[in-house]
Design a protein around this motif. Structure first.
Motif, PDB file in Angstrom:
ATOM      1  N   GLN A 122      -5.707 -10.218  -0.502  1.00  0.00           N
ATOM      2  CA  GLN A 122      -7.527 -10.446  -0.558  1.00  0.00           C
ATOM      3  C   GLN A 122      -7.496 -11.798  -1.498  1.00  0.00           C
ATOM      4  O   GLN A 122      -6.735 -12.111  -1.794  1.00  0.00           O
ATOM      5  CB  GLN A 122      -6.774  -9.597  -1.689  1.00  0.00           C
ATOM      6  N   THR A 123      -9.045 -10.995  -1.475  1.00  0.00           N
ATOM      7  CA  THR A 123     -10.400 -12.560  -2.166  1.00  0.00           C
ATOM      8  C   THR A 123     -10.344 -11.817  -3.439  1.00  0.00           C
ATOM      9  O   THR A 123     -11.524 -10.853  -3.463  1.00  0.00           O
ATOM     10  CB  THR A 123     -10.820 -13.052  -1.339  1.00  0.00           C
ATOM     11  N   PRO A 124      -9.864 -12.348  -5.324  1.00  0.00           N
ATOM     12  CA  PRO A 124     -10.659 -11.875  -5.579  1.00  0.00           C
ATOM     13  C   PRO A 124     -12.421 -11.967  -6.144  1.00  0.00           C
ATOM     14  O   PRO A 124     -12.653 -13.370  -4.786  1.00  0.00           O
ATOM     15  CB  PRO A 124      -9.859 -13.294  -6.822  1.00  0.00           C
ATOM     16  N   CYS A 125     -13.347 -11.092  -6.311  1.00  0.00           N
ATOM     17  CA  CYS A 125     -14.708 -11.749  -6.880  1.00  0.00           C
ATOM     18  C   CYS A 125     -14.489 -12.827  -7.357  1.00  0.00           C
ATOM     19  O   CYS A 125     -14.014 -12.883  -8.784  1.00  0.00           O
ATOM     20  CB  CYS A 125     -15.338 -10.166  -7.726  1.00  0.00           C
ATOM     21  N   ASP A 126     -15.981 -13.026  -7.056  1.00  0.00           N
ATOM     22  CA  ASP A 126     -16.448 -14.371  -7.212  1.00  0.00           C
ATOM     23  C   ASP A 126     -17.202 -14.135  -9.303  1.00  0.00           C
ATOM     24  O   ASP A 126     -17.199 -12.862  -9.047  1.00  0.00           O
ATOM     25  CB  ASP A 126     -17.037 -15.599  -6.932  1.00  0.00           C
ATOM     26  N   SER A 127     -17.292 -15.831 -10.133  1.00  0.00           N
ATOM     27  CA  SER A 127     -17.992 -14.848 -11.539  1.00  0.00           C
ATOM     28  C   SER A 127     -19.049 -14.564 -11.005  1.00  0.00           C
ATOM     29  O   SER A 127     -19.938 -15.126  -9.901  1.00  0.00           O
ATOM     30  CB  SER A 127     -17.858 -15.681 -12.547  1.00  0.00           C
ATOM     31  N   ILE A 134      -0.230  -5.031  14.400  1.00  0.00           N
ATOM     32  CA  ILE A 134      -1.457  -4.635  14.598  1.00  0.00           C
ATOM     33  C   ILE A 134      -1.926  -5.052  13.489  1.00  0.00           C
ATOM     34  O   ILE A 134      -1.467  -5.080  12.880  1.00  0.00           O
ATOM     35  CB  ILE A 134      -1.447  -3.306  13.476  1.00  0.00           C
ATOM     36  N   GLU A 135      -3.023  -5.817  13.527  1.00  0.00           N
ATOM     37  CA  GLU A 135      -3.718  -6.750  12.139  1.00  0.00           C
ATOM     38  C   GLU A 135      -4.076  -5.485  11.009  1.00  0.00           C
ATOM     39  O   GLU A 135      -4.691  -4.135  11.979  1.00  0.00           O
ATOM     40  CB  GLU A 135      -5.355  -7.341  12.693  1.00  0.00           C
ATOM     41  N   CYS A 136      -4.393  -6.353   9.994  1.00  0.00           N
ATOM     42  CA  CYS A 136      -4.791  -5.375   8.590  1.00  0.00           C
ATOM     43  C   CYS A 136      -6.030  -4.899   8.657  1.00  0.00           C
ATOM     44  O   CYS A 136      -7.021  -6.114  10.138  1.00  0.00           O
ATOM     45  CB  CYS A 136      -3.957  -6.298   7.848  1.00  0.00           C
ATOM     46  N   ALA A 137      -6.543  -4.499   9.124  1.00  0.00           N
ATOM     47  CA  ALA A 137      -8.180  -3.438   8.852  1.00  0.00           C
ATOM     48  C   ALA A 137      -8.434  -4.723   8.076  1.00  0.00           C
ATOM     49  O   ALA A 137      -8.057  -4.939   6.767  1.00  0.00           O
ATOM     50  CB  ALA A 137      -8.207  -1.701   9.305  1.00  0.00           C
ATOM     51  N   LEU A 138     -10.038  -4.191   7.661  1.00  0.00           N
ATOM     52  CA  LEU A 138     -11.139  -5.077   6.858  1.00  0.00           C
ATOM     53  C   LEU A 138     -10.815  -4.213   5.918  1.00  0.00           C
ATOM     54  O   LEU A 138     -10.566  -2.957   5.621  1.00  0.00           O
ATOM     55  CB  LEU A 138     -12.768  -4.784   7.422  1.00  0.00           C
ATOM     56  N   GLY A 139     -10.481  -4.352   4.420  1.00  0.00           N
ATOM     57  CA  GLY A 139     -10.176  -4.751   2.931  1.00  0.00           C
ATOM     58  C   GLY A 139      -8.599  -4.122   2.827  1.00  0.00           C
ATOM     59  O   GLY A 139      -7.817  -3.879   1.921  1.00  0.00           O
ATOM     60  N   PHE A 173     -11.091   0.077  -5.175  1.00  0.00           N
ATOM     61  CA  PHE A 173      -9.441  -0.300  -3.859  1.00  0.00           C
ATOM     62  C   PHE A 173     -10.270  -0.487  -2.080  1.00  0.00           C
ATOM     63  O   PHE A 173     -11.369   0.267  -2.335  1.00  0.00           O
ATOM     64  CB  PHE A 173      -8.262   0.506  -3.639  1.00  0.00           C
ATOM     65  N   VAL A 174      -9.618  -1.417  -1.397  1.00  0.00           N
ATOM     66  CA  VAL A 174     -10.239  -1.412  -0.183  1.00  0.00           C
ATOM     67  C   VAL A 174     -11.467  -1.618  -0.491  1.00  0.00           C
ATOM     68  O   VAL A 174     -12.125  -1.037   0.327  1.00  0.00           O
ATOM     69  CB  VAL A 174     -10.029  -0.113   0.675  1.00  0.00           C
ATOM     70  N   SER A 175     -11.241  -3.285  -0.453  1.00  0.00           N
ATOM     71  CA  SER A 175     -13.285  -3.346  -0.376  1.00  0.00           C
ATOM     72  C   SER A 175     -13.670  -4.327   0.126  1.00  0.00           C
ATOM     73  O   SER A 175     -12.859  -5.341   0.279  1.00  0.00           O
ATOM     74  CB  SER A 175     -13.793  -4.218  -2.021  1.00  0.00           C
ATOM     75  N   THR A 176     -14.294  -4.448   1.316  1.00  0.00           N
ATOM     76  CA  THR A 176     -14.365  -5.313   1.635  1.00  0.00           C
ATOM     77  C   THR A 176     -15.378  -6.421   1.308  1.00  0.00           C
ATOM     78  O   THR A 176     -15.744  -7.591   2.267  1.00  0.00           O
ATOM     79  CB  THR A 176     -15.169  -5.062   3.419  1.00  0.00           C
ATOM     80  N   GLU A 177     -16.563  -5.933   0.235  1.00  0.00           N
ATOM     81  CA  GLU A 177     -17.186  -6.985  -0.763  1.00  0.00           C
ATOM     82  C   GLU A 177     -17.174  -7.062  -2.324  1.00  0.00           C
ATOM     83  O   GLU A 177     -16.438  -5.535  -2.318  1.00  0.00           O
ATOM     84  CB  GLU A 177     -18.715  -7.016  -0.075  1.00  0.00           C
ATOM     85  N   CYS A 178     -17.730  -7.282  -2.470  1.00  0.00           N
ATOM     86  CA  CYS A 178     -17.563  -7.708  -4.162  1.00  0.00           C
ATOM     87  C   CYS A 178     -19.621  -6.551  -4.504  1.00  0.00           C
ATOM     88  O   CYS A 178     -20.467  -7.770  -4.434  1.00  0.00           O
ATOM     89  CB  CYS A 178     -17.510  -8.853  -5.146  1.00  0.00           C
ATOM     90  N   ARG A 179     -18.916  -6.128  -5.696  1.00  0.00           N
ATOM     91  CA  ARG A 179     -20.744  -6.082  -5.828  1.00  0.00           C
ATOM     92  C   ARG A 179     -21.708  -7.079  -7.367  1.00  0.00           C
ATOM     93  O   ARG A 179     -20.394  -7.787  -8.115  1.00  0.00           O
ATOM     94  CB  ARG A 179     -21.141  -4.810  -7.156  1.00  0.00           C
ATOM     95  N   ALA A 180     -22.992  -7.556  -7.303  1.00  0.00           N
ATOM     96  CA  ALA A 180     -23.153  -8.614  -8.112  1.00  0.00           C
ATOM     97  C   ALA A 180     -23.349  -7.509  -9.287  1.00  0.00           C
ATOM     98  O   ALA A 180     -24.199  -6.511  -9.218  1.00  0.00           O
ATOM     99  CB  ALA A 180     -24.789  -8.879  -7.309  1.00  0.00           C
ATOM    100  N   ALA A 181     -23.491  -8.272 -10.551  1.00  0.00           N
ATOM    101  CA  ALA A 181     -23.687  -7.870 -11.137  1.00  0.00           C
ATOM    102  C   ALA A 181     -24.617  -7.134 -11.726  1.00  0.00           C
ATOM    103  O   ALA A 181     -25.948  -8.361 -11.300  1.00  0.00           O
ATOM    104  CB  ALA A 181     -22.765  -8.970 -12.744  1.00  0.00           C
ATOM    105  N   ASP A 182     -25.192  -6.444 -12.232  1.00  0.00           N
ATOM    106  CA  ASP A 182     -26.981  -6.064 -12.640  1.00  0.00           C
ATOM    107  C   ASP A 182     -27.486  -6.172 -13.649  1.00  0.00           C
ATOM    108  O   ASP A 182     -27.072  -6.989 -14.658  1.00  0.00           O
ATOM    109  CB  ASP A 182     -26.118  -4.326 -13.105  1.00  0.00           C
ATOM    110  N   SER A 201      -7.452  -3.904  -0.777  1.00  0.00           N
ATOM    111  CA  SER A 201      -7.180  -4.628  -1.739  1.00  0.00           C
ATOM    112  C   SER A 201      -7.446  -3.781  -2.922  1.00  0.00           C
ATOM    113  O   SER A 201      -8.085  -3.427  -2.809  1.00  0.00           O
ATOM    114  CB  SER A 201      -8.485  -5.058  -1.409  1.00  0.00           C
ATOM    115  N   GLU A 202      -6.770  -4.470  -4.154  1.00  0.00           N
ATOM    116  CA  GLU A 202      -7.308  -4.335  -5.293  1.00  0.00           C
ATOM    117  C   GLU A 202      -9.186  -3.875  -6.126  1.00  0.00           C
ATOM    118  O   GLU A 202      -8.957  -5.383  -5.319  1.00  0.00           O
ATOM    119  CB  GLU A 202      -6.054  -4.720  -6.375  1.00  0.00           C
ATOM    120  N   PRO A 203      -9.142  -3.362  -6.933  1.00  0.00           N
ATOM    121  CA  PRO A 203     -10.013  -3.742  -7.764  1.00  0.00           C
ATOM    122  C   PRO A 203     -10.047  -5.269  -8.430  1.00  0.00           C
ATOM    123  O   PRO A 203      -9.387  -5.396  -9.117  1.00  0.00           O
ATOM    124  CB  PRO A 203     -10.146  -2.321  -9.190  1.00  0.00           C
ATOM    125  N   GLY A 204     -11.279  -5.759  -8.123  1.00  0.00           N
ATOM    126  CA  GLY A 204     -11.438  -7.054  -8.681  1.00  0.00           C
ATOM    127  C   GLY A 204     -11.682  -7.646  -7.480  1.00  0.00           C
ATOM    128  O   GLY A 204     -11.220  -9.064  -7.433  1.00  0.00           O
TER     129      GLY A 204
END
Length: 486
Positions: free
Chosen positions: A106-111, A73-78, A118-127, A92-95
């Protein structure tokens, strides 16, 4: 048949008397010969086919979480799985984030982005007001004091520009420096107040401005400078106070960088004055920038106010006191024969001076004086010419008598008419002095001396002089003095 055969790999026989071995079922395997049963694939393994002697490892990015699995079975999103033969996927771990299935990593969040879950499918943009400088960040950071960020997903914050400041963390904008303040540097938390001697007339300013010459400022954080008062000056830029005009100088205008030196003929006695004073009569000042006037010295005078120089008393005048506005004329029977004299001199014995303001005295006849010598010369000339004329006339008379006598011998003299001599007119003893002076007006041969007097001698040998003012004097031979005509 009298012989039996062992089941081969991938097959088994769980019943006596079978003619053929059974194939290992999908999800199972037999890895030995003569097997009496097949074996279920363990966790992390699977087998989609039958009759197999082994199970397949789950690929990376996949997992097998049950026994006897026929598929992975494929690993799910996150989630992701970097290892093969795994029975589960890793969240996925934080960051980091996983935005596709079957991920092996897992893919590190861009600068500029972060993820704190955990289990994130995308990163948050800095406010806004925040930044993320590095990849794989699990937190965003607030912009430090002195910086700001007006955008999201900032990799770094922007330093406050000159003329601005940021006083709190996490600012989304910078603040302009207000009037009277400035900031020349980047990234500052506050503005600087304009120093004394300077001003900042507008907001958003990076430099303070020194007060111009003629102006000053003794306070801080000011938007303008103060003009120097009359009587004061400000000679340099950036001055904190005005300077009083020193004695000898003045200033009647405001906002000036220099004081005016007192003009010649003027003075400024104390400091801080707005006008100069003229020297009074009897005082003078040849230089500029002086605190007082000079008193005219004895033998000199300073006429009028505002005199630049003192003047020497001329011939015939003197001044014994300092501070005089005019010189005094020499008195009758006195003279002054040098300029700048402080006193008059009395006429020497035997001489006199009937006029005031004279530079020499006059002498009676017989005294060696230029004026008297002129009189003597004039009298001598008159006597010589008179005597010569008398002798000529006498000779002519004698010649005429001789001729007459000789003629009477031959010609009878005509009868001569007899004229009676009339009575001589009586002198008008009531004749006024003005009429007498008019009758004694200077003849054409009168000579003028250096005092401006007209001198002459009449037929009777009397010497006269007419003063410049028209008055008449006559020389008294018996007293040896010139006396007013009476």
């Amino acid at each position: 048949s009298s012989e039996q055969s062992e089941c081969s790999l991938g097959t088994y026989s769980d019943t006596v008397g079978l003619t053929d071995c059974k194939l290992a079922s999908p999800g199972h395997y037999t890895d030995v010969t003569g097997a009496t049963t097949d074996f279920a694939c363990s966790f992390g393994f699977y087998q989609p086919l039958s009759g197999q002697s082994l199970c397949l490892e789950a690929d990376s990015g996949h997992f097998v979480s049950i026994l006897g699995a026929t598929e992975q079975i494929e690993c799910a999103l996150g989630f992701f799985q970097s290892q093969s033969g795994s029975d589960r996927c890793t969240p996925s771990e934080p960051g980091n984030y996983v935005n596709q299935t079957g991920a092996s990593a897992q893919t590190p969040c861009d600068s500029g982005y972060y993820e704190n879950q955990f289990v994130s499918t995308e990163c948050r943009a800095a406010d806004q007001g925040h930044y993320v400088a590095e990849t794989g960040s699990l937190l965003q950071s607030k912009c430090e004091i002195g910086s700001f960020s007006a955008q999201i997903a900032s990799v770094e914050c922007t330093s406050a520009t000159p003329g601005h400041f940021v006083s709190i963390e996490g600012s989304t904008n910078q603040t302009v420096c207000s009037n009277g303040t400035f900031q020349p540097e980047y990234g500052q938390s506050s503005c600087l107040t304009a120093e004394a001697g300077h001003f900042v007339p507008e907001s958003d300013t990076s430099e303070q401005i020194p007060c111009h010459t003629g102006t000053y400022q003794n306070l801080v954080a000011m938007t303008s400078c103060i003009e120097a008062d009359p009587g004061y000056h400000v000679p340099e830029t950036g001055m904190k106070e005005q300077i009083i005009c020193a004695a000898g100088s003045y200033q009647f205008n405001s906002g000036q960088e220099t004081c005016r030196a007192a003009d010649p003929g003027h003075f400024v006695q104390i400091s801080g004055l707005t006008e100069q004073n003229k020297c009074i009569e009897g005082w003078y000042q040849p230089s500029e920038g002086k605190t007082e006037c000079l008193q005219a010295e004895p033998g000199h005078f300073a006429s009028g106010i505002g005199s630049v120089n003192q003047t020497e008393c001329g011939l015939g005048t003197f001044q014994e006191w300092p501070g005089a506005s005019k010189c005094e004329e020499s008195h009758i029977d006195h003279y002054v024969d040098t300029i700048g004299s402080i006193s008059q001199s009395q006429c020497p014995t035997g001489s006199s001076q009937p006029l005031v303001g004279q530079s020499k005295c006059v002498w009676p006849l017989g005294v060696d004086s230029p004026a008297i010598l002129f009189v003597f010369a004039l009298l001598g000339a008159i006597l010589v010419f008179g005597l010569g004329g008398w002798m000529v006339m006498r000779r002519r008379r004698e010649g005429t008598v001789t001729e007459t006598v000789e003629h009477t011998h031959s010609v009878e003299a005509p009868v001569q008419p007899v004229y009676e001599t009339g009575a001589e007119p009586e002198m008008n003893t009531g004749q006024s002095l003005e009429e007498l002076e008019a009758d004694l007006s200077p003849p054409p041969h009168a000579k003028m001396n250096e005092q401006g007097q007209l001198l002459w001698v009449d037929d009777a040998g009397t010497a006269y002089a007419q003063n410049p003012d028209g008055s008449m004097v006559t020389f008294n031979v018996s007293t040896g003095r010139w006396e007013p005509l009476e």
